[in-house]
Design a protein around this motif. Structure first.
Motif, PDB file in Angstrom:
ATOM      1  N   THR A  60     -11.299   2.753  -2.925  1.00 47.23           N
ATOM      2  CA  THR A  60     -12.236   1.656  -3.140  1.00 47.23           C
ATOM      3  C   THR A  60     -13.395   1.840  -2.169  1.00 47.23           C
ATOM      4  O   THR A  60     -13.333   2.670  -1.262  1.00 47.23           O
ATOM      5  CB  THR A  60     -11.578   0.281  -2.893  1.00 47.23           C
ATOM      6  OG1 THR A  60     -11.249   0.165  -1.502  1.00 47.23           O
ATOM      7  CG2 THR A  60     -10.332   0.108  -3.733  1.00 47.23           C
ATOM      8  N   ILE A  86       0.842  -1.202   0.000  1.00 44.05           N
ATOM      9  CA  ILE A  86       0.000   0.000   0.000  1.00 44.05           C
ATOM     10  C   ILE A  86       0.872   1.246   0.000  1.00 44.05           C
ATOM     11  O   ILE A  86       0.644   2.192  -0.756  1.00 44.05           O
ATOM     12  CB  ILE A  86      -0.946  -0.005   1.217  1.00 44.05           C
ATOM     13  CG1 ILE A  86      -1.998  -1.115   1.065  1.00 44.05           C
ATOM     14  CG2 ILE A  86      -1.636   1.354   1.375  1.00 44.05           C
ATOM     15  CD1 ILE A  86      -2.788  -1.376   2.339  1.00 44.05           C
ATOM     16  N   ASN A 111      -8.286  -4.283  -4.609  1.00 45.15           N
ATOM     17  CA  ASN A 111      -7.101  -3.480  -4.302  1.00 45.15           C
ATOM     18  C   ASN A 111      -6.165  -3.227  -5.471  1.00 45.15           C
ATOM     19  O   ASN A 111      -5.163  -2.525  -5.332  1.00 45.15           O
ATOM     20  CB  ASN A 111      -6.308  -4.102  -3.140  1.00 45.15           C
ATOM     21  CG  ASN A 111      -5.676  -5.439  -3.494  1.00 45.15           C
ATOM     22  OD1 ASN A 111      -5.560  -5.823  -4.657  1.00 45.15           O
ATOM     23  ND2 ASN A 111      -5.262  -6.172  -2.469  1.00 45.15           N
ATOM     24  N   ASP A 141      -5.670   0.486  -0.200  1.00 44.82           N
ATOM     25  CA  ASP A 141      -6.107   0.064   1.132  1.00 44.82           C
ATOM     26  C   ASP A 141      -7.624  -0.098   1.118  1.00 44.82           C
ATOM     27  O   ASP A 141      -8.362   0.883   1.170  1.00 44.82           O
ATOM     28  CB  ASP A 141      -5.691   1.110   2.160  1.00 44.82           C
ATOM     29  CG  ASP A 141      -5.952   0.662   3.587  1.00 44.82           C
ATOM     30  OD1 ASP A 141      -6.602  -0.381   3.764  1.00 44.82           O
ATOM     31  OD2 ASP A 141      -5.526   1.359   4.519  1.00 44.82           O
ATOM     32  N   VAL A 142      -8.083  -1.331   1.052  1.00 47.36           N
ATOM     33  CA  VAL A 142      -9.521  -1.578   0.902  1.00 47.36           C
ATOM     34  C   VAL A 142     -10.278  -1.440   2.213  1.00 47.36           C
ATOM     35  O   VAL A 142     -11.515  -1.428   2.220  1.00 47.36           O
ATOM     36  CB  VAL A 142      -9.781  -2.981   0.306  1.00 47.36           C
ATOM     37  CG1 VAL A 142      -9.170  -3.103  -1.068  1.00 47.36           C
ATOM     38  CG2 VAL A 142      -9.277  -4.075   1.228  1.00 47.36           C
ATOM     39  N   SER A 163      -9.820  -8.193  -1.172  1.00 52.94           N
ATOM     40  CA  SER A 163      -8.635  -7.820  -1.945  1.00 52.94           C
ATOM     41  C   SER A 163      -8.874  -7.838  -3.442  1.00 52.94           C
ATOM     42  O   SER A 163      -8.008  -7.427  -4.215  1.00 52.94           O
ATOM     43  CB  SER A 163      -7.462  -8.745  -1.589  1.00 52.94           C
ATOM     44  OG  SER A 163      -7.032  -8.511  -0.260  1.00 52.94           O
TER      45      SER A 163
END
Length: 980
Positions: free
Chosen positions: A686, A490, A677, A497-498, A674
């Motif tokens: 997101t 990230i 991402n 960063d979800v 994920s």
């Protein structure tokens, strides 16, 4: 005393290059059209191939130099320079020039070693790439700080910056983009580095057109402690460049085993963590074998999604297949096991690009056009064998290879999307249903394999995986051999960063049960069935489809330059069918021109019809593959899935996930979310919309694999006002300042732009005058927090135009001026790391409970919503469980409170006094017994338990409705246990 400027930095950098073995050369000796230092090449040929050089001079006379140039130019029409260096240069049928000599695999090969030592490494400082400026003053737009050469060929260009004087690495990137990148000095080298004193970025090649995105992070340490803290303190933080990456042996190793062509005729260069893991594993294996003379080794590589695991595997293979110990090749074969069903994908493509020699790689999978088996491939001495895990049913094929040493690389990074097979597949390493995949993992740890070495790669290792493949650290904890964490991925911008943007919907409802039946079942079986029915209810799904359509239109549709797509994760195949039907209906009624696809396996019978994935998608797909259509068709914006595409599906345009499937397993949660991402141009965030009240589970799951996760579940919308007041209390600006700045900002007068700048600088001076260094940092943090909070909240709520809007614009403007060294890109990157808060924004009349059998995560005791009060009872009627469900969802308690309730219920199950009261009054009316005798005792025990175990939760857990619910549920549980 040396001045800390770019010249000092450049002097030090070049000195370290000379220490490493580079000789300084001058620009005037360069042939610009090929960026070739001809004298260096000639000296190399004299030292290594004098007979060929003499033959060249004899045949071509005075034109022999131009003949080399002509042949090099011709070779560059079809090959990259690094390929020509590796292959050599064909002058004619009689003369083939070797352009580089790699280190011998065997230490005993003294001839190769002698030739290898004659490679010539050099550098030119201030390389001028426009001939008219060769002897003029330095023009940084027309010169590169440092260019590295191997035997006269340019292989690396470097641009340096000194923070505080000449700028940061971002200024170096700008310089590259202002140049003519079609010149040889930018097309021939295989690596371009920009760095300041702290941060390095690299580009292997440049896109068309070139952009800042061509440069990617190339850092040794992002979030972790340096390996040698004291040494690092005495050096520039980027010292690893000249101490590791740019060492002559490293550069030769890149050319020999790492570089290969990728997409669009570009090539692939390893990121720092990729080469680190390969180097560490190869070194450790060689050391272990040298000490013990045997293998039986296991390694676990935990590399996040976005880490480039497919490339790491290729580079592992390339280095392992040529690894020698005591002058003997260590491995006869390297076997790659992947759970991708179709090998005509990324891994096989990478191998074909990296290893072009025939007879080296075998693919033991029919979908790759091969009928060869693993056993056949090993017997035919293929150096590399790639196979799908589901075809690898046992270890006998490897065990029976008498006298052969084999390295097995297990790739968990890719999953099949084929329904029936995928539903049967479990984690490569984790224990589960006992199928062939987990038997493979179990067998690896149960036996000793003196001829085998296992390397497992995964982004999300379970505890069992760590125990089977990891190593114990000094604290006695199991850990992977090499880690590239989600936080690092990230921070470097390879994934998003979800967890930052999760909207949690309450999903509570009451069940209607009228059928009078006393038949008893295990409570969890009833619970699972009720939950499944609730998630498949037509009206509930219709209501959620309405929320999905509204959310997508307002918050998602315009993301990623208007290309953003969404995934709807459903609880079952029937639910997926209904979602497809109702979503299409909702979209049509609202006039939204979006299309949907659905993915599920088998046939579903619903309302007298048979539904299949192919049939429901036929009109949209029009004979295209689902993945291809979803990627390339801009009208297809929704993918509805049931146990498909939740792992191994890489679609960068996927921005939003609507989660309507309860999940408790951390690994499953992380793998599912994920899917969002992956990065893409224009994608900076997101969104996850959770219909299952799983927010706490989501946070807990990501904390297992990602340290930089903070739950802000208890945040309030009033935080914006609190932040506003905190900013104003600092006394550096007023509401009037905000108003006047924005008036200038919105003005159409040209001169007001200068006035706005002056106003912001005036406020900046106020910050510096009134606040010390630490207070300034706090002030800047408050500004960034306000900007981020506002950006997030306005996606959820309509915020009327007014003071909050005005402060948002003002804060965004002011923040940029508080640090003049910060670029807009850096500002954006920094603000992404500020954690955002979650709000429960709506209530949907739907319940959540434990996992059902479709989820593959259920089982007794797996519940997590409000404590497992019902699971204590061995048997119950449907009516009793429905009643308890309805009661417990009428009043919510916190996760900590739920743990207290569960502990209390378990303690009451052992209470003999209460059991005696119930048994001795079995003939009395149950409700009367409860009201007259049991209730008061339960309340006393309950309050005593809370005071003893968690007094901080006393007010929450003794609320009248909670107290009533817990007491009644405990009473029913006791009666069920006693069979009365």
């Amino acid at each position: 005393m040396p001045k800390p400027n770019e010249t000092a930095f450049e002097n030090h950098f070049c000195h370290q290059l000379e220490v490493a073995g580079f000789d300084k050369r001058h620009h005037k000796d360069i042939a610009q059209n090929l960026c070739l230092h001809t004298d260096e090449l000639v000296e190399f040929l004299k030292a290594t191939q004098p007979e060929k050089l003499q033959q060249l001079k004899t045949e071509y006379g005075q034109t022999w130099r131009s003949e080399i140039a002509d042949k090099l130019n011709k070779a560059l029409q079809s090959k990259r320079l690094f390929q020509i260096l590796k292959d050599g240069l064909e002058i004619n049928s009689q003369i083939h020039l070797n352009l580089v000599y790699f280190a011998p695999a065997k230490a005993s090969d003294t001839r190769q070693k002698a030739l290898h030592l004659k490679n010539r490494f050099s550098y030119i400082r201030q390389y001028h790439f426009e001939s008219g400026n060769q002897h003029g003053t330095t023009d940084h737009k027309k010169s590169v700080d440092i260019v590295l050469f191997l035997n006269g060929f340019a292989i690396v260009s470097i641009e340096l910056k000194n923070i505080g004087t000449s700028g940061s690495y971002s200024e170096a990137i700008k310089q590259y983009l202002q140049r003519d990148l079609s010149l040889p000095v930018f097309t021939l080298p295989f690596l371009h580095i920009v760095c300041d004193n702290e941060t390095a970025m690299m580009a292997a090649s440049f896109g068309r057109p070139p952009s800042a995105e061509d440069f990617r992070p190339f850092n040794k340490v992002i979030l972790r402690t340096p390996e040698n803290a004291w040494q690092d303190k005495k050096e520039y933080p980027v010292h690893y460049l000249y101490h590791e990456v740019l060492l002559p042996e490293s550069l030769l190793n890149y050319i020999e085993t790492y570089l290969y062509s990728g997409k669009h005729s570009n090539w692939i260069f390893p990121r720092y963590h990729q080469q680190r893991s390969v180097r560490r594993i190869c070194s450790d294996i060689a050391g272990q074998v040298e000490r013990t003379g045997t293998l039986n080794l296991r390694y676990l590589v935990q590399h996040s999604t976005g880490s480039g695991k497919s490339n790491t595997i290729v580079w592992l293979v390339q280095n392992l297949r040529n690894l020698h110990v005591n002058n003997t090749r260590l491995f006869d074969s390297v076997v790659v096991l992947t759970d991708r069903v179709n090998l005509d994908g990324q891994i096989s493509d990478n191998f074909k690009g990296a290893i072009d020699s025939t007879g080296v790689v075998a693919y033991t999978d029919k979908t790759s056009g091969s009928n060869i088996t693993l056993k056949d491939a090993l017997q035919k001495n293929y150096k590399v064998v790639v196979s799908t895990i589901h075809k690898f049913s046992h270890l006998k094929d490897l065990e029976n290879q008498t006298g052969k040493k084999i390295c097995v690389i297990i790739d968990e990074g890719h999953r099949s999307q084929e329904g029936n097979l995928h539903e049967k597949m479990t984690d490569t390493f984790d224990a589960g249903t006992g199928d062939e995949l987990e038997k493979l993992a179990g067998d690896i740890t149960k036996k000793v394999y003196p001829n085998l070495c296992f390397i497992g790669l995964t982004a999300t290792p379970s505890d069992l995986t760590l125990e089977r493949f990891g190593r114990k650290n000094e604290k006695g904890e199991w850990e992977p051999f090499d880690v590239y964490s989600m936080d690092e991925a990230i921070a470097e911008g390879y994934i998003l960063d979800v967890v930052k943007n999760v909207i949690a919907y309450e999903t509570l409802y009451e069940l209607n049960y009228k059928y009078d039946s006393e038949k008893e079942y295990p409570p969890l079986q009833i619970y699972s069935a009720l939950k499944k029915k609730a998630f498949e209810d037509d009206e509930v799904i219709k209501e959620k489809c309405g929320i999905i359509a509204t959310t997508f239109k307002k918050q998602t549709a315009n993301k990623i330059n208007g290309l953003a797509k969404a995934m709807v994760v459903t609880s079952s195949r029937l639910a997926a069918v209904k979602y497809k039907l109702f979503m299409d209906e909702v979209l049509q009624k609202r006039g939204l021109k979006y299309k949907t696809l659905v993915a599920f396996s088998g046939t579903i019978h619903h309302n007298g019809q048979n539904f299949t994935e192919a049939g429901m998608n036929a009109a949209v797909l029009q004979e295209r593959k689902l993945e291809e259509a979803f990627e390339k068709d801009g009208t297809i914006r929704f993918l509805i899935v049931a146990n498909k595409y939740q792992t191994g599906f890489d679609e960068p345009l996927l921005h939003t996930m609507f989660l309507d499937k309860s999940m408790s397993d951390p690994k499953n949660i992380v793998q599912t979310l994920s899917r969002l991402n992956r990065t893409a141009p224009g994608k900076d965030d997101t969104l996850t919309v959770d219909f299952t009240n799983s927010y706490d589970n989501i946070i807990a799951a990501f904390k297992k694999y990602q340290k930089q996760v903070t739950s802000h579940k208890d945040a309030r919308p009033e935080d914006l006002y609190e932040l506003k007041n905190e900013l104003l209390k600092k006394g550096v600006f007023t509401a009037v300042d905000v108003e006047e700045c924005l008036a200038l900002y919105h003005s159409e007068k040209g001169e007001d732009a200068a006035a706005l700048y002056a106003y912001l600088v005036f406020i900046k001076k106020a910050v510096e005058a009134k606040l010390d260094v630490e207070e300034r940092r706090v002030f800047r943090t408050l500004l960034s927090r306000y900007v981020n909070f506002f950006s997030y909240i306005r996606t959820l709520f309509h915020i009327p135009q007014g003071e909050l809007h005005e402060l948002y614009l003002f804060s965004s403007l002011l923040y940029k001026y508080l640090d003049t060294t910060m670029t807009a890109a850096e500002l954006e990157a920094e603000m992404r790391h500020v954690k955002l808060k979650n709000y429960d924004i709506s209530k949907v009349d739907v319940t959540t409970a434990e996992e059902d059998e479709d989820d593959g995560e259920g089982g007794e005791g797996s519940g997590n919503n409000g404590g497992n009060v019902t699971s204590v009872s061995k048997m119950a009627t449907v009516a009793e469980v429905v009643e308890i469900i309805n009661l417990r969802f009428q009043e919510k308690v916190s996760p900590e409170g739920a743990e207290v309730i569960e502990g209390y219920a378990n303690s009451m199950a052992l209470n003999e006094e209460l059991a005696a009261d119930i048994r001795n009054n079995a003939d009395k009316n149950p409700e009367e017994l409860y009201q007259k005798i049991i209730k008061d005792k339960l309340v006393k025990y309950y309050t005593d338990y809370i005071i003893k175990n968690n007094p901080l939760k006393y007010s929450e857990l003794t609320d009248e409705r909670v107290l009533s619910l817990v007491s009644k549920a405990t009473y029913q549980m006791l009666r069920g246990r006693l069979g009365v």
